[in-house]
Design a protein around this motif. Structure first.
Motif, mmCIF file in Angstrom:
data_model
loop_
_atom_site.group_PDB
_atom_site.id
_atom_site.type_symbol
_atom_site.label_atom_id
_atom_site.label_comp_id
_atom_site.label_asym_id
_atom_site.label_seq_id
_atom_site.Cartn_x
_atom_site.Cartn_y
_atom_site.Cartn_z
ATOM 1 N N PHE A 186 9.482 -0.217 -1.274
ATOM 2 C CA PHE A 186 9.466 -1.171 -2.675
ATOM 3 C C PHE A 186 8.864 0.523 -3.510
ATOM 4 C CE2 PHE A 186 8.585 -3.738 0.483
ATOM 5 C CZ PHE A 186 9.077 -5.110 0.566
ATOM 6 N N ARG A 187 8.834 -0.116 -5.033
ATOM 7 C CA ARG A 187 8.232 0.127 -6.050
ATOM 8 C C ARG A 187 6.541 0.644 -5.880
ATOM 9 N NH1 ARG A 187 12.215 -2.126 -10.734
ATOM 10 N NH2 ARG A 187 14.537 -1.856 -9.578
ATOM 11 N N ALA A 188 6.232 1.432 -6.704
ATOM 12 C CA ALA A 188 4.931 2.283 -6.534
ATOM 13 C C ALA A 188 4.968 2.434 -8.343
ATOM 14 C CB ALA A 188 5.099 3.330 -6.062
ATOM 15 N N TYR A 189 3.652 1.267 -8.150
ATOM 16 C CA TYR A 189 3.139 1.828 -10.192
ATOM 17 C C TYR A 189 1.299 2.311 -9.993
ATOM 18 C CZ TYR A 189 6.327 -2.353 -10.142
ATOM 19 O OH TYR A 189 7.747 -2.815 -10.176
ATOM 20 N N ALA A 190 1.597 2.645 -11.637
ATOM 21 C CA ALA A 190 0.087 3.519 -11.856
ATOM 22 C C ALA A 190 -1.241 1.966 -12.224
ATOM 23 C CB ALA A 190 0.184 4.289 -12.341
ATOM 24 N N LYS A 220 1.172 -1.125 -0.240
ATOM 25 C CA LYS A 220 0.101 0.050 -0.020
ATOM 26 C C LYS A 220 0.609 1.194 0.312
ATOM 27 C CE LYS A 220 -3.834 -2.223 0.828
ATOM 28 N NZ LYS A 220 -5.179 -2.041 -0.555
ATOM 29 N N ASN A 221 0.161 2.021 -0.905
ATOM 30 C CA ASN A 221 0.786 3.566 -0.769
ATOM 31 C C ASN A 221 0.350 4.521 1.304
ATOM 32 O OD1 ASN A 221 2.221 3.653 -3.484
ATOM 33 N ND2 ASN A 221 -0.369 3.970 -4.013
ATOM 34 N N ALA A 222 1.490 4.964 1.215
ATOM 35 C CA ALA A 222 0.348 6.226 2.392
ATOM 36 C C ALA A 222 -0.695 6.446 2.786
ATOM 37 C CB ALA A 222 2.048 7.558 2.823
ATOM 38 N N THR A 270 -3.475 1.432 -3.165
ATOM 39 C CA THR A 270 -2.694 -0.285 -3.485
ATOM 40 C C THR A 270 -2.386 0.730 -4.575
ATOM 41 O OG1 THR A 270 -2.564 -1.666 -4.880
ATOM 42 C CG2 THR A 270 -3.889 -0.305 -5.650
ATOM 43 N N ALA A 271 -0.241 0.168 -4.642
ATOM 44 C CA ALA A 271 0.715 0.437 -4.982
ATOM 45 C C ALA A 271 1.262 -0.509 -6.406
ATOM 46 C CB ALA A 271 2.141 0.184 -3.901
ATOM 47 N N HIS A 272 0.218 -0.927 -6.222
ATOM 48 C CA HIS A 272 -0.421 -2.385 -7.999
ATOM 49 C C HIS A 272 1.377 -3.247 -8.057
ATOM 50 C CE1 HIS A 272 -3.095 1.140 -8.854
ATOM 51 N NE2 HIS A 272 -3.500 -0.136 -9.193
ATOM 52 N N VAL A 315 7.764 0.035 3.330
ATOM 53 C CA VAL A 315 6.287 -1.016 4.161
ATOM 54 C C VAL A 315 7.285 -1.794 5.794
ATOM 55 C CG1 VAL A 315 4.591 -2.630 3.139
ATOM 56 C CG2 VAL A 315 4.824 -1.019 1.831
ATOM 57 N N VAL A 316 6.462 -1.475 6.286
ATOM 58 C CA VAL A 316 7.237 -2.824 7.585
ATOM 59 C C VAL A 316 6.712 -4.814 6.545
ATOM 60 C CG1 VAL A 316 7.120 -3.688 9.138
ATOM 61 C CG2 VAL A 316 6.251 -1.560 8.968
ATOM 62 N N THR A 317 8.272 -4.826 6.179
ATOM 63 C CA THR A 317 8.049 -6.310 5.455
ATOM 64 C C THR A 317 9.138 -7.341 6.673
ATOM 65 O OG1 THR A 317 8.774 -7.729 3.921
ATOM 66 C CG2 THR A 317 10.160 -5.430 4.231
ATOM 67 N N THR A 318 8.678 -8.885 6.405
ATOM 68 C CA THR A 318 9.580 -9.966 7.205
ATOM 69 C C THR A 318 10.921 -10.423 6.527
ATOM 70 O OG1 THR A 318 7.587 -10.161 8.260
ATOM 71 C CG2 THR A 318 9.394 -11.579 8.538
#
Length: 311
Positions: free
Chosen positions: A241-245, A198-200, A204-206, A224-227
Motif C-alpha cells: 500500500f501507499r504511505a503518505y506523510a 500502519k507502517n512497519a 500510521t501510513a495516513h 499489509v495483510v488485507t482481505t
C-alpha cells in the motif's frame, strides 16, 4: 459571491462565474444556504445585464467623447457592484427564485406529513428533497438519510469528520466529488480511523483510502495483510500500500487518481448522486468486495446525518 463559514457572502464581484464551483461545494453541506446565495447571484447577473442594456441604449443616443477600452472596463465593474448592492432585497427577484427552488427541494418531513393528512388514502409520496435527489434511484437510502441521528457514543466519528474536513474540501475543489462522499469513503476504508494502514514501525501510513502501490508508484510503501475477494472467496493476502506523510497527502493523491486515471472517469462524471458515485467505484474495480457499493452508500448516509446533527 461565496459563502464563508459564518454563512455571509464575500465581497466578490457580482456575476463572477468563478464562484459557481464554490457554491456547488457548499451545497453538499448546506443546500438551503447555497440556494439562497445562488438566487442572489442570478439576480445580480440579471440586474447587471439590465444596467448594461440601459448604458448601451444611452451610448447609442449620445456617444461620449472619452469612451475607450479603459472606461468601458471601469463602467462594467461599476455596474457589477451596483448590481450586487441592489440584490437580495425583500420582495426582489432573488427572493422569488429562492422560494421556487425551495419548493422544488422540498422539506420531506413536513411535506409528507401534510400530504398524508390531506390525502390519507394516497400512497406515501417519494422524497423530493436535496438528499432524496442525491440518492436518486435508491429510495430506501434516501429515506434513511433524512432521519435524524443521535450523537451519543459517536464522538470518534464526529472527530474523524472534523479532522479530514479541510482536506476533503480541497479534494472536492479539485475533482468535483462532494467532500462528504470522500470523507465517507475514507471512514469506510479505515473504519473511522480505527483500522488505519500502519507502517512497519507501527506508525500510521495516513492512507485512509486503502490505495495500493502499483508498479508506477514512486513514493513510500508499506506491506499489509488485507482481505480480498478472489473467485467469490474472501482470502487473506499481503499487499503493498501507499504511505503518505500526512492525511492531506492522502486526500490529494486520491483526488489525482480520480481525475487522471481513465478507469475512474465515470466515477467523477456521476458523482452528483450517491448512487452514481458508489456504483461507479464498484464498477471501476476500486475494491473486490461485491457489496462495496451498498456498504459505501450506507456510510455516506451515516456521514450526511452526522453532518446535519453537528451543523
Amino acid at each position: 459571491m461565496t459563502i464563508n463559514s459564518s454563512g455571509n457572502t464575500t465581497n466578490a464581484l457580482a456575476g463572477d462565474l468563478g464562484q459557481i464551483a464554490r457554491l456547488r461545494s457548499s451545497a453538499s453541506n448546506d443546500p438551503r444556504a447555497a440556494v439562497k446565495e445562488a438566487s442572489k447571484q442570478f439576480e445580480a447577473i440579471f440586474m447587471q445585464q439590465m444596467l448594461k442594456g440601459m448604458r448601451d441604449a444611452n451610448a447609442t443616443m449620445s456617444p461620449g467623447t472619452l469612451d475607450n477600452a479603459g472606461t468601458k472596463m471601469g463602467t462594467e465593474m461599476l455596474d457589477q457592484q451596483f448590481a450586487k448592492e441592489m440584490t437580495g432585497r425583500a420582495g426582489g427577484l432573488a427572493e422569488l427564485i429562492e422560494k421556487q427552488l425551495s419548493r422544488q427541494m422540498g422539506d420531506p418531513v413536513s411535506t409528507m406529513a401534510s400530504e398524508a393528512a390531506a390525502n390519507p388514502a394516497k400512497p406515501e409520496p417519494k422524497a423530493t428533497s436535496f438528499l432524496g435527489r442525491m440518492f436518486s434511484s435508491d429510495k430506501a437510502a434516501a429515506k434513511a438519510a433524512e432521519k435524524p441521528i443521535s450523537l451519543e457514543g459517536r464522538e470518534k466519528q464526529v472527530d474523524f469528520l472534523k479532522r479530514h474536513e479541510d482536506a476533503a474540501k480541497a479534494a472536492e475543489a479539485s475533482t468535483g466529488i462532494p467532500a462528504t462522499f470522500m470523507m465517507a469513503q475514507a471512514a469506510h476504508e479505515s473504519g473511522w480511523g480505527r483500522r488505519e494502514i500502519k507502517n512497519a514501525d507501527g506508525s500510521t501510513a495516513h492512507n485512509v483510502f486503502g490505495i495500493k502501490a502499483g508498479p508506477g508508484w514512486k513514493g513510500a510503501t508499506t506491506d499489509v495483510v488485507t482481505t480480498e475477494v478472489i473467485g467469490g472467496q474472501a482470502r487473506k493476502v499481503v499487499a503493498k500500500f501507499r504511505a503518505y506523510a500526512s492525511y492531506e497527502e492522502s486526500f490529494k493523491d486520491y483526488a489525482n487518481m480520480m481525475k487522471n486515471n481513465p478507469r475512474y472517469a465515470k466515477v467523477v462524471e456521476n458523482s452528483e448522486s450517491v448512487h452514481g458515485f458508489a456504483k461507479g467505484l464498484q464498477r471501476a474495480g476500486y475494491a473486490t468486495d461485491p457489496q462495496y457499493a451498498d456498504k459505501l452508500t450506507r456510510m455516506i448516509n451515516t456521514t450526511l446525518r452526522l453532518q446535519r446533527a453537528t451543523a
